[in-house]
Design an enzyme around this catalytic site. Structure first.
Site, PDB file in Angstrom:
ATOM      1  N   LYS A   1       0.842  -1.214   0.000  1.00  0.00           N
ATOM      2  CA  LYS A   1       0.000   0.000   0.000  1.00  0.00           C
ATOM      3  C   LYS A   1       0.870   1.256   0.000  1.00  0.00           C
ATOM      4  O   LYS A   1       2.041   1.228   0.411  1.00  0.00           O
ATOM      5  CB  LYS A   1      -0.947   0.045   1.201  1.00  0.00           C
ATOM      6  CG  LYS A   1      -0.274   0.043   2.591  1.00  0.00           C
ATOM      7  CD  LYS A   1       0.123   1.416   3.143  1.00  0.00           C
ATOM      8  CE  LYS A   1       0.843   1.326   4.471  1.00  0.00           C
ATOM      9  NZ  LYS A   1       1.516   2.532   4.908  1.00  0.00           N
TER      10      LYS A   1
ATOM     11  N   ASP B   1      -2.901  -1.939   9.684  1.00  0.00           N
ATOM     12  CA  ASP B   1      -2.920  -1.940   8.214  1.00  0.00           C
ATOM     13  C   ASP B   1      -3.432  -3.255   7.622  1.00  0.00           C
ATOM     14  O   ASP B   1      -3.570  -3.363   6.397  1.00  0.00           O
ATOM     15  CB  ASP B   1      -1.509  -1.690   7.660  1.00  0.00           C
ATOM     16  CG  ASP B   1      -1.038  -0.256   7.888  1.00  0.00           C
ATOM     17  OD1 ASP B   1      -1.898   0.623   8.129  1.00  0.00           O
ATOM     18  OD2 ASP B   1       0.179  -0.029   7.831  1.00  0.00           O
TER      19      ASP B   1
HETATM   20  P1  ATP Z   1       3.949  -0.415   8.240  1.00  0.00           P
HETATM   21  O1  ATP Z   1       3.963   0.547   7.129  1.00  0.00           O
HETATM   22  O2  ATP Z   1       2.749  -1.350   8.262  1.00  0.00           O
HETATM   23  O3  ATP Z   1       4.208   0.138   9.590  1.00  0.00           O
HETATM   24  P2  ATP Z   1       6.414  -1.355   7.166  1.00  0.00           P
HETATM   25  O4  ATP Z   1       6.019  -1.572   5.764  1.00  0.00           O
HETATM   26  O5  ATP Z   1       7.191  -0.132   7.457  1.00  0.00           O
HETATM   27  O6  ATP Z   1       5.139  -1.442   8.077  1.00  0.00           O
HETATM   28  P3  ATP Z   1       7.057  -4.110   7.402  1.00  0.00           P
HETATM   29  O7  ATP Z   1       7.662  -4.482   6.091  1.00  0.00           O
HETATM   30  O8  ATP Z   1       5.685  -4.544   7.668  1.00  0.00           O
HETATM   31  O9  ATP Z   1       7.227  -2.569   7.667  1.00  0.00           O
HETATM   32  O10 ATP Z   1       8.056  -4.675   8.527  1.00  0.00           O
HETATM   33  C1  ATP Z   1       8.178  -4.121   9.816  1.00  0.00           C
HETATM   34  C2  ATP Z   1       8.898  -5.125  10.699  1.00  0.00           C
HETATM   35  O11 ATP Z   1       8.017  -6.195  10.966  1.00  0.00           O
HETATM   36  C3  ATP Z   1      10.116  -5.742  10.033  1.00  0.00           C
HETATM   37  O12 ATP Z   1      11.263  -5.047  10.373  1.00  0.00           O
HETATM   38  C4  ATP Z   1      10.120  -7.154  10.540  1.00  0.00           C
HETATM   39  O13 ATP Z   1      11.030  -7.300  11.608  1.00  0.00           O
HETATM   40  C5  ATP Z   1       8.736  -7.408  11.109  1.00  0.00           C
HETATM   41  N1  ATP Z   1       7.966  -8.467  10.411  1.00  0.00           N
HETATM   42  C6  ATP Z   1       7.278  -9.452  10.989  1.00  0.00           C
HETATM   43  N2  ATP Z   1       6.677 -10.235  10.078  1.00  0.00           N
HETATM   44  C7  ATP Z   1       6.973  -9.743   8.888  1.00  0.00           C
HETATM   45  C8  ATP Z   1       6.632 -10.121   7.570  1.00  0.00           C
HETATM   46  N3  ATP Z   1       5.872 -11.187   7.301  1.00  0.00           N
HETATM   47  N4  ATP Z   1       7.099  -9.351   6.575  1.00  0.00           N
HETATM   48  C9  ATP Z   1       7.847  -8.267   6.837  1.00  0.00           C
HETATM   49  N5  ATP Z   1       8.220  -7.892   8.069  1.00  0.00           N
HETATM   50  C10 ATP Z   1       7.778  -8.597   9.086  1.00  0.00           C
END
Ligand code: ATP
Length: 329
Positions: free
Chosen positions: A18, A145
Site C-alpha cells: 500500500k 494496516d
Molecule cells: P507499516 O507501514 O505497516 O508500519 P512497514 O512496511 O514499514 O510497516 P514491514 O515491512 O511490515 O514494515 O516490517 C516491519 C517489521 O516487521 C520488520 O522489520 C520485521 O522485523 C517485522 N515483520 C514481521 N513479520 C513480517 C513479515 N511477514 N514481513 C515483513 N516484516 C515482518
C-alpha cells in the site's frame, strides 16, 4: 460453502503493498495509537503466501528481503495463522512460505500484507469459511494496516487506520517507489512526529476535500498536488537524505512525491509508463535511490491464486477473492 472435491493440500494467496495518498495524524490515544485519517491505495507490488499442512508450525521467506524478516513465531504471517486456528478451534500446524517482493520496513505494510494473505489462505486450506466481518475483525486484531491489505483498491481509513470505507475514485495511477537501504521503524517515526509537534495543539484529523476531489476526477496531476503525509517531517528528520530523494523526483517529472507511510520509501506519481521508466533511471543514476520499483494502483486486495490438491495436481487459479458464508466450526 465447502470444498466440493478433495480439500486442497496447499493454498496460495497474493497480496499487494500500500501507499498512503494522504495520512493525517491526530493526537495520541490512551492505547498508544494515534487517531488517523488516511487514504490508502493498494499498488501492484505483491507478496505470495503459500500455506500447507505440516508436522509443526514454520515459516520460510524467499526473495531478496528474506534476511530482514523474522522466520519464527513473531512473523506476522505466523501470528495470523495461529490467531485463525485459535478462533476456529483448528489444531493442524501449517508451514507458511512467503515469496516476498514487498520491501521490508519500508512504509508499504509488507508484514501486514502477509498477515492478510495468511488469514485468507489458512481460512481456505482449513475450510473455515469465515465471514467477511470475521476476517476483518481478526485482521484488525493483528495490526492497523491488515484490514486494508484484505480490502485493497482505494479506501479511507479512520480510527487507527483500521476502520475502512472504500473510495469510489476513478483513474489508474502510475507509481515509482524510491527504496532506501536503511529501514525506518514505524514506532520511531510516530515518536519523532510527537516530538516535533509537542508545542502544537493537534486537532482531530479529517480527510481533505482536495484529495477526494482529485480521486473523483481521476486526474493524476490533481492527485499529485493533493498527496500529503503528516509523518513526512518526522521521517525526514530521522533520515535527512530523503529530502534529496524527493527533490530529485520532483526535478525529473513527477506529478507529486511523498514519503510512503512511515517511510523511508518515497512514492512518486507520474503520468505514464514512459515517465516512470525515465524517473526510475534518474533516481538510480543520480545516486538518490539505491533501487526503485514501479507499480500501478489501485489493485485488488488479498486474494487466492491457487489451491493445489496434492498428488492429483493443482486445481489452478480459483479467482476466489475471499471466503463466503459462515464459519462452520
Ligand atoms: P507499516 O507501514 O505497516 O508500519 P512497514 O512496511 O514499514 O510497516 P514491514 O515491512 O511490515 O514494515 O516490517 C516491519 C517489521 O516487521 C520488520 O522489520 C520485521 O522485523 C517485522 N515483520 C514481521 N513479520 C513480517 C513479515 N511477514 N514481513 C515483513 N516484516 C515482518
Amino acid at each position: 460453502m465447502s470444498w466440493a472435491a478433495t480439500p486442497p493440500q496447499a493454498v496460495t494467496a497474493r497480496v499487494p503493498a500500500k501507499v498512503n495518498l494522504e495520512l493525517m495524524v491526530g493526537p495520541r490515544r490512551s492505547d498508544g495509537f494515534h487517531h488517523l485519517a488516511t487514504v490508502f491505495q493498494a499498488v501492484g507490488l505483491h507478496d505470495d503466501v503459500t500455506v500447507e499442512p505440516a508436522q509443526e508450525w514454520g515459516v520460510t521467506i524467499n526473495g531478496p528481503y528474506a534476511d530482514l524478516v523474522p522466520a519464527d513465531g513473531t512473523n506476522l504471517a505466523m501470528r495470523a495463522a495461529r490467531l485463525l486456528a485459535r478462533e476456529a478451534g483448528i489444531d493442524v500446524p501449517v508451514h507458511i512460505t512467503i515469496d516476498k517482493d514487498i520491501p521490508v520496513a519500508a512504509g508499504m505494510a509488507g508484514g501486514s500484507a502477509d498477515a492478510a494473505a495468511t488469514l485468507l489462505a489458512c481460512d481456505a486450506l482449513w475450510g473455515v469459511w469465515s465471514s467477511k466481518a470475521e476476517l476483518e475483525e481478526m485482521a484488525a486484531d493483528l495490526g492497523s494496516d491488515v484490514p486494508f491489505a484484505l480490502l485493497g483498491g482505494t479506501a479511507m481509513g479512520s480510527g487507527r487506520g483500521d476502520q475502512l470505507a472504500p473510495v469510489l475514485g476513478r483513474g489508474r495511477y502510475t507509481w515509482v517507489f524510491a527504496l532506501s537501504d536503511v529501514g525506518l521503524k514505524t514506532p520511531d517515526v510516530y515518536a519523532e512526529c510527537d516530538r516535533l509537534r509537542s508545542h502544537l495543539r493537534v486537532g482531530e484529523p479529517a480527510p481533505s476535500s482536495a484529495m477526494m476531489t482529485a480521486l473523483r476526477s481521476g486526474d493524476a496531476a490533481s492527485l499529485g498536488r493533493a498527496l500529503s503525509n503528516d509523518l513526512q517531517a518526522a521521517a525526514l528528520s530521522l533520515q535527512p537524505t530523503l529530502a534529496e530523494v524527493l527533490a530529485t523526483g520532483m526535478d525529473n517529472g513527477a506529478l507529486g512525491g511523498i514519503v510512503s507511510g512511515s517511510g523511508p520509501t518515497v512514492a512518486f506519481l507520474v503520468s505514464d509508463t514512459e515517465r516512470s521508466l525515465d524517473l526510475a533511471v534518474a533516481l538510480t543514476a543520480s545516486g538518490a535511490a539505491p533501487s526503485v520499483k514501479r507499480a500501478i494502483g489501485p489493485v485488488r486486495g488479498a486474494h487466492i491464486i491457487t489451491a493445489a490438491s496434492g498428488p492429483r495436481g493443482s486445481l489452478g487459479s480459483t479467482g476466489h477473492s475471499g471466503p463466503v458464508g459462515h464459519r462452520s466450526n
